[in-house]
Design a protein around this motif. Sequence first.
Motif, mmCIF file in Angstrom:
data_model
loop_
_atom_site.group_PDB
_atom_site.id
_atom_site.type_symbol
_atom_site.label_atom_id
_atom_site.label_comp_id
_atom_site.label_asym_id
_atom_site.label_seq_id
_atom_site.Cartn_x
_atom_site.Cartn_y
_atom_site.Cartn_z
ATOM 1 N N PHE A 123 4.594 6.630 -9.655
ATOM 2 C CA PHE A 123 3.707 7.479 -8.863
ATOM 3 C C PHE A 123 2.553 6.653 -8.305
ATOM 4 C CE2 PHE A 123 5.780 10.081 -12.037
ATOM 5 C CZ PHE A 123 6.185 11.199 -11.321
ATOM 6 N N CYS A 124 2.097 7.010 -7.129
ATOM 7 C CA CYS A 124 0.914 6.361 -6.582
ATOM 8 C C CYS A 124 -0.260 6.733 -7.489
ATOM 9 C CB CYS A 124 0.663 6.841 -5.165
ATOM 10 S SG CYS A 124 -0.959 6.363 -4.536
ATOM 11 N N PRO A 125 -1.032 5.747 -7.957
ATOM 12 C CA PRO A 125 -2.130 6.085 -8.869
ATOM 13 C C PRO A 125 -3.231 6.894 -8.191
ATOM 14 C CG PRO A 125 -2.145 3.758 -8.313
ATOM 15 C CD PRO A 125 -0.894 4.317 -7.718
ATOM 16 N N SER A 126 -3.241 6.872 -6.863
ATOM 17 C CA SER A 126 -4.303 7.588 -6.169
ATOM 18 C C SER A 126 -3.880 9.004 -5.753
ATOM 19 C CB SER A 126 -4.720 6.789 -4.945
ATOM 20 O OG SER A 126 -5.635 7.509 -4.193
ATOM 21 N N CYS A 127 -2.778 9.115 -5.001
ATOM 22 C CA CYS A 127 -2.392 10.446 -4.505
ATOM 23 C C CYS A 127 -1.289 11.080 -5.355
ATOM 24 C CB CYS A 127 -1.963 10.381 -3.044
ATOM 25 S SG CYS A 127 -0.407 9.534 -2.770
ATOM 26 N N HIS A 128 -0.712 10.315 -6.279
ATOM 27 C CA HIS A 128 0.280 10.810 -7.244
ATOM 28 C C HIS A 128 1.636 11.141 -6.647
ATOM 29 C CE1 HIS A 128 -3.014 10.766 -10.024
ATOM 30 N NE2 HIS A 128 -3.696 11.586 -9.262
ATOM 31 N N VAL A 165 0.854 -1.191 0.000
ATOM 32 C CA VAL A 165 0.000 0.000 0.000
ATOM 33 C C VAL A 165 0.895 1.248 0.000
ATOM 34 C CG1 VAL A 165 -1.920 -1.079 1.225
ATOM 35 C CG2 VAL A 165 -0.182 0.150 2.520
ATOM 36 N N CYS A 166 0.317 2.345 -0.444
ATOM 37 C CA CYS A 166 0.972 3.656 -0.373
ATOM 38 C C CYS A 166 0.728 4.169 1.051
ATOM 39 C CB CYS A 166 0.340 4.595 -1.412
ATOM 40 S SG CYS A 166 0.697 6.338 -1.147
ATOM 41 N N THR A 167 1.791 4.470 1.775
ATOM 42 C CA THR A 167 1.607 4.867 3.180
ATOM 43 C C THR A 167 1.000 6.267 3.321
ATOM 44 O OG1 THR A 167 3.924 5.540 3.183
ATOM 45 C CG2 THR A 167 3.408 3.423 4.177
ATOM 46 N N ALA A 168 1.037 7.044 2.258
ATOM 47 C CA ALA A 168 0.461 8.393 2.350
ATOM 48 C C ALA A 168 -1.063 8.347 2.253
ATOM 49 C CB ALA A 168 1.029 9.291 1.269
ATOM 50 N N CYS A 169 -1.573 7.553 1.319
ATOM 51 C CA CYS A 169 -3.026 7.555 1.108
ATOM 52 C C CYS A 169 -3.658 6.195 1.391
ATOM 53 C CB CYS A 169 -3.356 8.012 -0.308
ATOM 54 S SG CYS A 169 -2.912 6.827 -1.577
ATOM 55 N N MET A 170 -2.824 5.184 1.719
ATOM 56 C CA MET A 170 -3.291 3.839 2.057
ATOM 57 C C MET A 170 -3.972 3.101 0.898
ATOM 58 S SD MET A 170 -1.913 3.841 4.867
ATOM 59 C CE MET A 170 -2.205 2.171 5.414
#
Length: 297
Positions: free
Chosen positions: A229-234, A205-210
């Motif tokens: 890049f995280c596909p959700s928070c970029h 998981v991305c720890t910034a946006c989970m």
Amino acid sequence: MGPTNIALVQLYQADMALRAAQGRLEAATKNVRIQERRVRDLEQKHSGQLQALKEQQTQAAQLELDIKTRDARIERLRGQQQAAKNNKEYQAFLIEINTEKVDRSKAEEQALKIMEQVERGLVEVKELATHMEGEKVKSQTMKDQMGDTVAALQAEIDGLRPARDAAAAAVSPKALMAFERLADRFEGEAMSALSKPDRRREEYVCTACMMDLVTDVYNKLHARDELIFCPSCHRILYIPDELPPEAAVNKKKPPREKPAGDVPAATTRRQESAADVLKSMTPDEPEDGEKSEQGHG
Ligand SMILES: [Zn+2]
């Protein structure tokens, strides 16, 4: 990770350290800045009041002049009235004089009203000036008291800046641009570490946006030198130190023919645990079996 991502993580860490120090300075000087703003607001109010007062004084002076002009005209009309040749002329001057008198009293009334305003304004301006001076002294005292703290915090910032600049210089212009853009947007948090919430599952998981990430994100970051890049928070994703390949990559399905070293350890562990399970079960099983057999027989 590849050199680009390693350099980015170094920049990220240096940048966050610098931002944290700047944040401490801002927090420490917050009250001083609030006080400075209070003084500025008072100064603005004071100059606004002075301006209004000046306009009122100009208006009052104009009305005074108007009254004087009318007085002179009334005086002149009276002279002409005295020299009137007949009653009709006399009456005409009388009407003109009375009209002037009405206008004069109107002007006088207005002038009085404005003079009252001016008097009130002068008191207010004086009070405001005193208040403002008090707040200025307070602001200076606060600044004097803060002097050492501010100097220390500023020195800390100055000390951290070269490392941040050097780390930025080590990043390619393109990656730096992406980083800066995200840092502006997320108050410095341009990057986000991967995390593996469940040790047994190869899921990240991305720890910034989970947000859940695709499984091969780890391998991509580990093996290639490209920005992901995280596909959700970029944010730019990176592998944190606490997630080395041995911890990140699943060993659940042991490869068919892997070189020795890794496999035996895992196998041994599995055998041990299997043996433990057996051990714990063995004492009971035969008894149960016997009993049930006896029961049947
Ligand atoms: Zn994210």
